[in-house]
Each structure stands twice: as structure tokens, then as C-alpha cells.
Enzyme design. Structure first.
Site, PDB file in Angstrom:
ATOM      1  N   ASP A  86       0.862  -1.186   0.000  1.00  0.00           N
ATOM      2  CA  ASP A  86       0.000   0.000   0.000  1.00  0.00           C
ATOM      3  C   ASP A  86       0.892   1.227   0.000  1.00  0.00           C
ATOM      4  O   ASP A  86       1.964   1.242   0.610  1.00  0.00           O
ATOM      5  CB  ASP A  86      -0.967  -0.001   1.187  1.00  0.00           C
ATOM      6  CG  ASP A  86      -0.279  -0.004   2.540  1.00  0.00           C
ATOM      7  OD1 ASP A  86      -0.017   1.090   3.073  1.00  0.00           O
ATOM      8  OD2 ASP A  86      -0.008  -1.101   3.069  1.00  0.00           O
ATOM      9  N   ASP A 175      -9.788   3.534   6.155  1.00  0.00           N
ATOM     10  CA  ASP A 175      -8.685   3.474   7.108  1.00  0.00           C
ATOM     11  C   ASP A 175      -9.113   4.132   8.417  1.00  0.00           C
ATOM     12  O   ASP A 175      -9.258   5.348   8.497  1.00  0.00           O
ATOM     13  CB  ASP A 175      -7.480   4.194   6.492  1.00  0.00           C
ATOM     14  CG  ASP A 175      -6.253   4.190   7.400  1.00  0.00           C
ATOM     15  OD1 ASP A 175      -6.348   3.723   8.546  1.00  0.00           O
ATOM     16  OD2 ASP A 175      -5.201   4.677   6.949  1.00  0.00           O
ATOM     17  N   GLU A 177      -7.884   4.565  12.209  1.00  0.00           N
ATOM     18  CA  GLU A 177      -6.763   4.384  13.130  1.00  0.00           C
ATOM     19  C   GLU A 177      -6.608   5.594  14.033  1.00  0.00           C
ATOM     20  O   GLU A 177      -7.440   6.499  14.020  1.00  0.00           O
ATOM     21  CB  GLU A 177      -5.474   4.089  12.366  1.00  0.00           C
ATOM     22  CG  GLU A 177      -5.038   5.160  11.380  1.00  0.00           C
ATOM     23  CD  GLU A 177      -3.759   4.745  10.641  1.00  0.00           C
ATOM     24  OE1 GLU A 177      -2.681   4.863  11.254  1.00  0.00           O
ATOM     25  OE2 GLU A 177      -3.855   4.296   9.480  1.00  0.00           O
TER      26      GLU A 177
END
Length: 287
Positions: A86, A175, A177
Site C-alpha cells: 500500500d 482506514d 486508526e
């Protein structure tokens, strides 16, 4: 005795009170907006100031990686798995042909963050990986405190996050986080974060027909969602853990789909393993 005539310049006390109330209401509207809008105005955070420094695992490595988040330096020995990477703008122009020759067969590329940032290298990274033969997808770095889940999903879709059934495009990824700009859980309760993600995933599925991938770590998930089981049956899990095994998974998932096993691979980007053979990776792309 003096009798006050009609039209006297001195209104009665009740009229003065009414006028004062109207004036106070006008001042309140100017200062605070319409009822129900004040809370939204005070809770919305400013747009990200360093989105080029945020990528899948950038904060995981800081909080969980150890030794700078590098993780293991060699590919884990897993049967029936596919090597991937990624990337984001911090990787700049990627040498995709070199990665292909090294055995990399899929890639996730950061497309957007919040509702204001697009990766300036997205075209080179997303199209370049496709041209050398990789299966690729795009991901969105979430900032749940800056705008709604639906707003950010739509922004992602408008800037590279779409999906097509061509056998070479993976479903988009969200994503989730540690917050790079402040409070770990973005100032939201566990229920608030879960509802924000439901909003994002529902919007993405409505427009693409696909259940998006969720990128998150078990430690963050436990801390910020109360280890919610809300997405395990629908959304493929992409889990970062910089060690010799995937380890414990978040609640709701019996297996992972992608494992990010290092945050600074030997060639470029973060390195991943798809949990299955290549034909299963193609199946994920095709839906």
C-alpha cells in the site's frame, strides 16, 4: 389630568417587553444560528493540516509498531497467500515494474483524507499499478471529527474511490486508526464512531454495490469502538500487525482478508499478504 392621545411616542410596558424579546431572539440567531446547529458548529474540527504524512499504518506504527514500526523484514511464510503493497503520496512516483518483478501482485493506494485532500500522486500510483498487471484498490483515511461518514464516502468516490467489475479493481477501503491531530478516538464515543462508520459504509455500498474493506488494528478497535462486532459479517478486514503473526483479531471477524505485516518495506510502501490464493484475490475484485 392629562389624557394621552392615541399614537403617543411612549408605548406601554408590554410593547417594550415584546420588542426586547424580539431583539434578543435576533441577537441569538446571529450569534448561535438556528436551533440545533450550534452543537454541530462547535464539534466540527478543522480540516487536516498534514494529510501527506498520514497513511495506512502511519499512526499504528507510532503507537503499536515498536522499533519504529518496521515490523519483520522478511515476507512471512504463508501458504496460498498473495504479496501486496500500500502506498500514498509520501512514496511519490512508484517503480511499479520493479515491484511486479519482485512478486507484488496487488496494491492499495491512498486517494483521499477527510473532505479536502486528494493524493497528488494518485494517478501515477493507481494507474501505474494497473498497467503492470496488478489488482489495485483505493483507500480513504478517515477523520470522523471533521464531517459526516456520508460526506467523506462521497468525497472518496468523487476522487478515485470508485469500483468497476473488471477483475482488476478491489473494493474501496476505509482506514480507521489513531487520530494524527488530537484525541485518539476523534472525540467520539464508541457508539458515535460505529455510527459514523455505518454511515460511510452504507453510502459506499449504495453507490457501488460493494461492501468496502475496513483497515484497523485490534488495539485501536477495542479502545475506540468497545470492540464492536457490527462489521465482521459484511466488511473484509485489513489488519496491521508488525510481528511474525496476525495475532488477535477485532471482535466479529473469524479471519482476516489482508495482513499489513510491515510499515516500511524493503522496496517501497507498506507490505501486505492477502489471506488466500490469487484466484480468491480476483474473486474479491470481481465481487
Amino acid at each position: 389630568m392629562t389624557v394621552r392621545r392615541s399614537g403617543s411616542p411612549h408605548p406601554p410596558a408590554r410593547s417594550l417587553a415584546t420588542a426586547a424579546g424580539i431583539l434578543l431572539a435576533i441577537v441569538s440567531l446571529l450569534l448561535f444560528g438556528l436551533p440545533g446547529t450550534a452543537a454541530a458548529a462547535t464539534t466540527a474540527a478543522p480540516e487536516p493540516t498534514h494529510p501527506g504524512q498520514d497513511w495506512a499504518g502511519s499512526e499504528i506504527a507510532k503507537y503499536e509498531g515498536g522499533a519504529g514500526g518496521r515490523g519483520i523484514t522478511q515476507q512471512p511464510s504463508l501458504r496460498a497467500s498473495v504479496h501486496g503493497v500500500d502506498v500514498s503520496s509520501h512514496n511519490r512516483n512508484v517503480a511499479w515494474s520493479t515491484l511486479w518483478k519482485s512478486g507484488v501482485r496487488f496494491a492499495y493506494v491512498k486517494a483521499t483524507e477527510s473532505r479536502s485532500y486528494t493524493n497528488p500522486y494518485f494517478t501515477q500510483q493507481y494507474n501505474g499499478s494497473y498497467r503492470v498487471g496488478m489488482i489495485r484498490g483505493a483507500y480513504h483515511f478517515a477523520t470522523p471529527n471533521t464531517s459526516s461518514g456520508a460526506a467523506q464516502a462521497n468525497y472518496f468516490l468523487a476522487h478515485g474511490g470508485g469500483w468497476s467489475k473488471d477483475g482488476k479493481t478491489l473494493p474501496g477501503a476505509l482506514d480507521m486508526e489513531y487520530n494524527p491531530y488530537g484525541a485518539t478516538c476523534y472525540g467520539k464515543s464508541a457508539a458515535g464512531l460505529v455510527n459514523w462508520m455505518k454511515d460511510w459504509f452504507a453510502t459506499y455500498k449504495k453507490r457501488t454495490g460493494r461492501d468496502a474493506v475496513l483497515y484497523t488494528s485490534t488495539r485501536w478497535w477495542k479502545k475506540c469502538t468497545g470492540n464492536s462486532r457490527a462489521f465482521g459479517r459484511t466488511n473484509p478486514l485489513w489488519v496491521p500487525r508488525y510481528g511474525s503473526s496476525v495475532g488477535e483479531l477485532p471482535a466479529g471477524w473469524g479471519f482476516h482478508t489482508i495482513w499489513q505485516y510491515t510499515s516500511s518495506g524493503p522496496t517501497v510502501g507498506d507490505h501486505n499478504r492477502f489471506n488466500g490464493a490469487y484466484d480468491r484475490l480476483r474473486a474479491l475484485a470481481n465481487g
